[in-house]
Design an enzyme around this catalytic site. Structure first.
Site, PDB file in Angstrom:
ATOM      1  N   GLY A  47      -8.473   5.293   6.404  1.00  0.00           N
ATOM      2  CA  GLY A  47      -7.441   4.413   6.262  1.00  0.00           C
ATOM      3  C   GLY A  47      -6.176   4.332   7.279  1.00  0.00           C
ATOM      4  O   GLY A  47      -5.175   3.758   6.906  1.00  0.00           O
ATOM      5  N   GLY A  48      -6.679   4.407   8.642  1.00  0.00           N
ATOM      6  CA  GLY A  48      -5.575   4.312   9.612  1.00  0.00           C
ATOM      7  C   GLY A  48      -4.980   2.941  10.135  1.00  0.00           C
ATOM      8  O   GLY A  48      -4.449   3.065  10.903  1.00  0.00           O
ATOM      9  N   GLY A  77      -3.901   1.065   7.903  1.00  0.00           N
ATOM     10  CA  GLY A  77      -2.852   0.547   7.097  1.00  0.00           C
ATOM     11  C   GLY A  77      -1.222   0.813   7.391  1.00  0.00           C
ATOM     12  O   GLY A  77      -1.116   1.122   8.644  1.00  0.00           O
ATOM     13  N   GLN A  78      -0.472   0.530   6.303  1.00  0.00           N
ATOM     14  CA  GLN A  78       0.920   0.664   6.680  1.00  0.00           C
ATOM     15  C   GLN A  78       1.260   2.055   7.172  1.00  0.00           C
ATOM     16  O   GLN A  78       1.996   2.189   8.092  1.00  0.00           O
ATOM     17  CB  GLN A  78       1.634   0.300   5.315  1.00  0.00           C
ATOM     18  CG  GLN A  78       2.987   0.311   5.286  1.00  0.00           C
ATOM     19  CD  GLN A  78       3.765   0.091   4.084  1.00  0.00           C
ATOM     20  OE1 GLN A  78       3.325   0.604   2.988  1.00  0.00           O
ATOM     21  NE2 GLN A  78       5.106  -0.178   4.101  1.00  0.00           N
ATOM     22  N   ASP A 129     -12.057   3.345   9.011  1.00  0.00           N
ATOM     23  CA  ASP A 129     -11.401   2.353   8.323  1.00  0.00           C
ATOM     24  C   ASP A 129     -12.553   1.372   8.193  1.00  0.00           C
ATOM     25  O   ASP A 129     -13.287   1.058   8.776  1.00  0.00           O
ATOM     26  CB  ASP A 129     -10.023   1.874   8.701  1.00  0.00           C
ATOM     27  CG  ASP A 129      -9.138   1.271   7.973  1.00  0.00           C
ATOM     28  OD1 ASP A 129      -8.276   1.827   7.846  1.00  0.00           O
ATOM     29  OD2 ASP A 129      -9.553   0.274   7.104  1.00  0.00           O
ATOM     30  N   TYR A 165      -5.157   3.145 -10.233  1.00  0.00           N
ATOM     31  CA  TYR A 165      -4.644   3.973  -9.075  1.00  0.00           C
ATOM     32  C   TYR A 165      -4.117   5.165  -9.338  1.00  0.00           C
ATOM     33  O   TYR A 165      -4.490   6.088  -8.741  1.00  0.00           O
ATOM     34  CB  TYR A 165      -3.568   2.956  -8.397  1.00  0.00           C
ATOM     35  CG  TYR A 165      -2.760   3.384  -7.275  1.00  0.00           C
ATOM     36  CD1 TYR A 165      -3.424   3.785  -6.011  1.00  0.00           C
ATOM     37  CD2 TYR A 165      -1.444   3.644  -7.175  1.00  0.00           C
ATOM     38  CE1 TYR A 165      -2.979   4.167  -4.828  1.00  0.00           C
ATOM     39  CE2 TYR A 165      -0.658   4.161  -6.001  1.00  0.00           C
ATOM     40  CZ  TYR A 165      -1.602   4.344  -4.972  1.00  0.00           C
ATOM     41  OH  TYR A 165      -0.718   4.931  -3.773  1.00  0.00           O
ATOM     42  N   LYS A 184      -5.378   9.148  -8.315  1.00  0.00           N
ATOM     43  CA  LYS A 184      -4.631   9.921  -7.608  1.00  0.00           C
ATOM     44  C   LYS A 184      -4.569  11.228  -8.095  1.00  0.00           C
ATOM     45  O   LYS A 184      -4.451  12.365  -7.519  1.00  0.00           O
ATOM     46  CB  LYS A 184      -3.399   9.110  -7.198  1.00  0.00           C
ATOM     47  CG  LYS A 184      -3.412   8.059  -6.075  1.00  0.00           C
ATOM     48  CD  LYS A 184      -3.749   8.712  -4.561  1.00  0.00           C
ATOM     49  CE  LYS A 184      -3.912   7.504  -3.671  1.00  0.00           C
ATOM     50  NZ  LYS A 184      -4.074   8.011  -2.176  1.00  0.00           N
TER      51      LYS A 184
HETATM   52  N1  LIG Z   1       2.458   2.457   0.816  1.00  0.00           N
HETATM   53  C1  LIG Z   1       3.364   3.299  -0.068  1.00  0.00           C
HETATM   54  O1  LIG Z   1       4.342   2.674  -0.640  1.00  0.00           O
HETATM   55  C2  LIG Z   1       2.236   4.287  -0.553  1.00  0.00           C
HETATM   56  C3  LIG Z   1       3.257   5.141  -1.441  1.00  0.00           C
HETATM   57  C4  LIG Z   1       2.429   6.148  -2.045  1.00  0.00           C
HETATM   58  C5  LIG Z   1       1.425   6.546  -1.420  1.00  0.00           C
HETATM   59  N2  LIG Z   1       0.661   5.778  -0.642  1.00  0.00           N
HETATM   60  C6  LIG Z   1      -0.696   6.241  -0.290  1.00  0.00           C
HETATM   61  O2  LIG Z   1      -0.578   6.539   1.273  1.00  0.00           O
HETATM   62  C7  LIG Z   1      -1.932   5.923   1.786  1.00  0.00           C
HETATM   63  C8  LIG Z   1      -2.009   4.726   2.534  1.00  0.00           C
HETATM   64  O3  LIG Z   1      -1.232   3.820   2.043  1.00  0.00           O
HETATM   65  P1  LIG Z   1      -0.798   2.583   2.965  1.00  0.00           P
HETATM   66  O4  LIG Z   1       0.425   1.927   2.339  1.00  0.00           O
HETATM   67  O5  LIG Z   1      -1.006   2.660   4.303  1.00  0.00           O
HETATM   68  O6  LIG Z   1      -1.847   1.425   2.384  1.00  0.00           O
HETATM   69  P2  LIG Z   1      -2.772   0.238   3.064  1.00  0.00           P
HETATM   70  O7  LIG Z   1      -3.203  -0.533   1.987  1.00  0.00           O
HETATM   71  O8  LIG Z   1      -1.736  -0.377   4.195  1.00  0.00           O
HETATM   72  O9  LIG Z   1      -3.879   1.027   3.866  1.00  0.00           O
HETATM   73  C9  LIG Z   1      -4.889   1.491   3.367  1.00  0.00           C
HETATM   74  C10 LIG Z   1      -6.026   1.560   4.462  1.00  0.00           C
HETATM   75  O10 LIG Z   1      -7.167   2.058   3.646  1.00  0.00           O
HETATM   76  C11 LIG Z   1      -8.348   1.055   4.135  1.00  0.00           C
HETATM   77  N3  LIG Z   1      -9.287   1.017   3.332  1.00  0.00           N
HETATM   78  C12 LIG Z   1      -9.394   0.482   2.007  1.00  0.00           C
HETATM   79  N4  LIG Z   1     -10.381   0.942   1.286  1.00  0.00           N
HETATM   80  C13 LIG Z   1     -11.304   1.493   2.241  1.00  0.00           C
HETATM   81  C14 LIG Z   1     -12.609   1.864   2.145  1.00  0.00           C
HETATM   82  N5  LIG Z   1     -13.207   1.861   0.836  1.00  0.00           N
HETATM   83  N6  LIG Z   1     -12.907   2.546   3.127  1.00  0.00           N
HETATM   84  C15 LIG Z   1     -12.242   3.065   4.342  1.00  0.00           C
HETATM   85  N7  LIG Z   1     -11.156   2.476   4.690  1.00  0.00           N
HETATM   86  C16 LIG Z   1     -10.475   1.772   3.356  1.00  0.00           C
HETATM   87  C17 LIG Z   1      -7.729  -0.300   4.294  1.00  0.00           C
HETATM   88  O11 LIG Z   1      -8.372  -1.223   5.216  1.00  0.00           O
HETATM   89  C18 LIG Z   1      -6.198  -0.099   4.948  1.00  0.00           C
HETATM   90  O12 LIG Z   1      -6.390   0.209   6.284  1.00  0.00           O
HETATM   91  C19 LIG Z   1      -2.927   5.620   0.453  1.00  0.00           C
HETATM   92  O13 LIG Z   1      -3.500   6.645  -0.239  1.00  0.00           O
HETATM   93  C20 LIG Z   1      -1.747   5.264  -0.611  1.00  0.00           C
HETATM   94  O14 LIG Z   1      -2.301   5.537  -2.081  1.00  0.00           O
HETATM   95  C21 LIG Z   1       1.150   4.651  -0.156  1.00  0.00           C
END
Ligand SMILES: NC(=O)c1ccc[n+]([C@@H]2O[C@H](COP(=O)([O-])OP(=O)(O)OC[C@H]3O[C@@H](n4cnc5c(N)ncnc54)[C@H](O)[C@@H]3O)[C@@H](O)[C@H]2O)c1
Length: 312
Positions: free
Chosen positions: A7-8, A10-11, A31, A138, A142
């Site tokens: 998931g690299g 992502g945010q 990803d 979700y 988790k």
């Molecule tokens: N952003 C927040 O506020 C927050 C808060 C609590 C926990 N988290 C956790 O942190 C982690 C990252 O969150 P984020 O905000 O970067 O989310 P995001 O949605 O920005 O990024 C998630 C990434 O996972 C990739 N992805 C999704 N499904 C996939 C799959 N089947 N195979 C491979 N890649 C896949 C997406 O392409 C994306 O790049 C997540 O596990 C999320 O549950 C985030």
């Protein structure tokens, strides 16, 4: 140190890549999405889905990381819109990530859990050990990920660790979480001069600025295992109301108009989550302490979002 981030793209993953690159790590990403612009040099990119075991196993075998940050997931709002896809990515994906780590000698797996593991009716602030009765797919996935990681630790000695993140705020585009309204206030406020918030002004939820979140991950990862009394830790920073976020934006961006039109589905999810977290275990075991309050975060964030959206 060789590190792979699922998931690299992502945010959190994107910011962590830059943070770890600055610390000299040798980085790989797995990803479904392709690499974003401005990737640090030398990052190896594996494109595939975590719910496809063969794709993930081959990537982990090839990259041979010492540490895996397992972030790939569908978040709360996106997950409610596509619960079966969320189940596959979050449940099967986490099992596959743990299994790949076990098979190919990964030393440590870092897990991004969330306040969405909690359900309604808990003490305020919410401590680590309470009944976990999440209301979203979700949250369900988790909770399962936390428990499964603990099982791999007991059964196979995998060094599994993680934090329950609050809603995260950075100069980026949110990834489909229920707490995204706070960041949208800054982004849309700067870009369009107005934002219609989908939760009411008194809504309160734990939030954290990204630099604190990245520091928490790295500090927890680097803490000697002998100091840790648990696998998963609550971490806390700030808990402003939506109206307090709006005031922080208005103070820094002249003429912004923030209005409220409640979306009952997202409001219900938010209301089922804690208003504040008790992070005393993280403080005691590995010295966790957030550095950014609402004002310090807003002072740092506003110029970055201005640059991101090109409005000065
Ligand atoms: N952003 C927040 O506020 C927050 C808060 C609590 C926990 N988290 C956790 O942190 C982690 C990252 O969150 P984020 O905000 O970067 O989310 P995001 O949605 O920005 O990024 C998630 C990434 O996972 C990739 N992805 C999704 N499904 C996939 C799959 N089947 N195979 C491979 N890649 C896949 C997406 O392409 C994306 O790049 C997540 O596990 C999320 O549950 C985030």
């Amino acid at each position: 140190m060789k590190i792979l981030i699922t998931g690299g793209a992502g945010q959190i993953g994107t910011d962590l890549l830059h943070h770890l690159h600055g610390k000299g790590a040798k980085l790989s990403v797995f990803d479904v999405a392709g690499p974003p612009e401005g990737l640090p040099p030398g990052v190896r990119w594996y494109r595939g889905s975590v719910d496809n075991p063969s794709e993930l196993l081959d990537a982990v075998k090839d990259a041979a990381p010492e540490v895996v940050y397992h972030f790939a997931a569908l978040l709360s709002a996106t997950g409610e819109a596509a619960p079966h896809r969320a189940y596959a990515a979050n449940m099967d994906g986490t099992r596959n990530a743990l299994e790949a780590a076990r098979l190919f000698g990964v030393r440590q797996v870092m897990f991004a859990s969330t306040i969405a593991v909690f359900g309604p009716g808990l003490p305020d602030p919410v401590p680590d050990d309470v009944p976990l009765q999440p209301s979203t797919i979700y949250g369900v996935t988790k909770v399962a990920g936390e428990l499964l990681g603990g099982y791999y630790k007991r059964k196979w000695g995998l060094d599994f660790r993680g934090v329950r993140f609050p809603g995260l705020i950075n100069a980026g585009v949110p990834g489909g979480g229920t707490t995204d309204y706070a960041l949208w206030m800054y982004v849309e406020g700067i870009r369009n001069g107005k934002y219609e918030c989908y939760v009411g002004p008194e809504s309160t939820c734990p939030m954290m600025y990204m630099p604190d979140a990245l520091r928490a991950l790295v500090e927890l990862s680097e803490t000697p295992v002998s100091r840790l009394k648990r696998c998963i830790y609550n971490i806390a920073a700030i808990s402003p109301t939506a109206a307090e976020f709006a005031a922080a934006v208005k103070k820094r961006v002249r003429g912004v108009e923030i209005t409220y039109k409640v979306d009952p589905a997202r409001q219900a999810i938010l209301d089922s989550w804690p208003r504040r977290l008790d992070d005393s275990c993280a403080r005691a075991d590995w010295g966790w302490k957030a550095a950014y309050d609402l004002d310090r975060m807003s002072d740092d964030l506003v110029p970055k979002i201005r640059k991101m959206v090109g409005v000065f």
